[in-house]
Design a protein around this motif. Sequence first.
Motif, short mmCIF file in Angstrom:
data_model
loop_
_atom_site.label_atom_id
_atom_site.label_comp_id
_atom_site.label_asym_id
_atom_site.label_seq_id
_atom_site.Cartn_x
_atom_site.Cartn_y
_atom_site.Cartn_z
N LYS A 12 0.28 5.14 7.49
CA LYS A 12 0.73 3.80 7.08
C LYS A 12 2.21 3.62 7.38
O LYS A 12 2.64 2.54 7.83
N LEU A 47 -4.32 11.86 0.91
CA LEU A 47 -3.44 10.73 0.58
C LEU A 47 -2.12 10.81 1.33
O LEU A 47 -1.58 9.79 1.78
N TYR A 54 -2.73 9.68 4.81
CA TYR A 54 -2.83 8.22 4.81
C TYR A 54 -1.45 7.58 4.75
O TYR A 54 -1.17 6.59 5.44
N LEU A 55 -0.57 8.15 3.90
CA LEU A 55 0.80 7.63 3.77
C LEU A 55 1.55 7.77 5.09
O LEU A 55 2.29 6.85 5.50
N MET A 102 0.83 -1.22 0.00
CA MET A 102 0.00 0.00 0.00
C MET A 102 0.86 1.26 0.00
O MET A 102 0.50 2.27 -0.61
N GLN A 124 2.18 1.78 -3.61
CA GLN A 124 1.13 2.31 -4.49
C GLN A 124 0.81 3.76 -4.16
O GLN A 124 0.61 4.59 -5.06
N SER A 125 0.73 4.08 -2.87
CA SER A 125 0.35 5.45 -2.48
C SER A 125 1.43 6.47 -2.83
O SER A 125 1.11 7.58 -3.25
#
Length: 470
Positions: free
Chosen positions: A219, A212, A215-216, A98, A101-102
């Motif tokens: 993560k 995003l 979110y990164l 993930m 991809q991000s």
Amino acid sequence: GILHEDLRLLLETSMPAKKKKALLGVADAKIGAAILEELGYQCQTGGVVAEILRGIRLHFHALVKGLTAQSASKAQLGLGHSYSRAKVKFNVNRVDNMIIQSISLLDQLDKDINTFSMRVREWYGYHFPELIKIVSENYTYCQLAKFIGNRKELSEESLEGLEEIVMDSAKAQAILEASRSSMGMDISPLDLINIESFSSRVISLSEYRKGLQEYLRSKMSQVAPSLSALIGEVVGARLISHAGSLTNLAKYPASTVQILGAEKALFRYRCGVVAVMAGPWAAGCDAPGPRGLGRNKGRISRYLANKCTIASRIDCFSEVPTSVFGDKLREQVEERLAFYETGEPPRKNLDVMKEAVVEANEVVAEVKRKQEKKEKKKKKREKRQLEALAAAAEVENSVLETEENDIEPKKKKKKKQQELEAEAELEENGLEEEALPKKKRKLTVEADQEEEEEEEKKKKKKKKKEKERA
């Protein structure tokens, strides 16, 4: 190469007592070594053993009673699936795919937002060219283009809205003054509608990019907290993306990590085109960079790559990842920078790592305590749900029982009523005695006689009791 308790028990019960005379055939050499070390049985691997095991596996259903070939193949398939699942088993929260991809999507969004905002600038610049000089940021420019629309309609009332977007009263006043004396051409309402819709699309893309990035960050704090504490979330994610996964990055030496993402520059350097090569990817990271170090740039880039390798290995192989080691490694990099600038000696690596281990153990203990509390709460919740379901089932059963009990006396009452009604009808018609057959008449007479005899017996007993009392 680990001897399981079940295998140990099987060997202890099945193998002979004299260990020296027994020779055990084992498929895996590591398990054979473990058996020899712990139980003392001589083990042989490879060659004949592999062929014997292959034959046993092929004719296994014939050697075991009650086992068919079909059930044996199903058991083998299930074993293969469970073995594969155990090999591929991973924590869902620590998946680095993930992140790859991000970060790729983030780079693509940066390019797209840049090109789209340039298109908005050119398009709206025909109508209001002075705005480009006042506002340089793409996101703010798109917001202003959407808010202003036709510059001739801009007045003192819209000054508050401009201040909210620009966050500066002087800039807002400058935009208002520029709109009054602008050299731009007039624009039709249809063109304005298109510009506003395109600006709103660019704004929504910019907002999605912010989400995003958050979110990164979250993560990266779950997957590689030490690496993100050392060089920042974005550059750490870019390193993982270049390596292919966090495990691959952990396997790389520091010299490979130093040139990740700058292979072309390294090639040019080797060909003699570039004179200096000093950690190209480190230019965009949040770690403390070289501050006028000159010839020490190569040293600090090698040092930083070394620390990144350590951080990635800690993140990859630790059960409960924490950012403690990353913070300590960052402190070491800052101390090394200070040493190159002022000559102040940094702390020893051993002392720093001892402190980090103590702090990390405390953090891990606290995390485990929280997890245990969550598990206890979850178990209590499940217990309550089961109790509630059991209570509901009991209530339903009791309701059904009461309904059945109510239905039975109703049926009996109905039968009695029907019998009474039939008797009454027969009495009215005067056909009761005629309608009854002889056998039924005798039974009814006998039943009446028995009842009379029982009543007489009861009366006699009562009289006896009264006499005894008197």
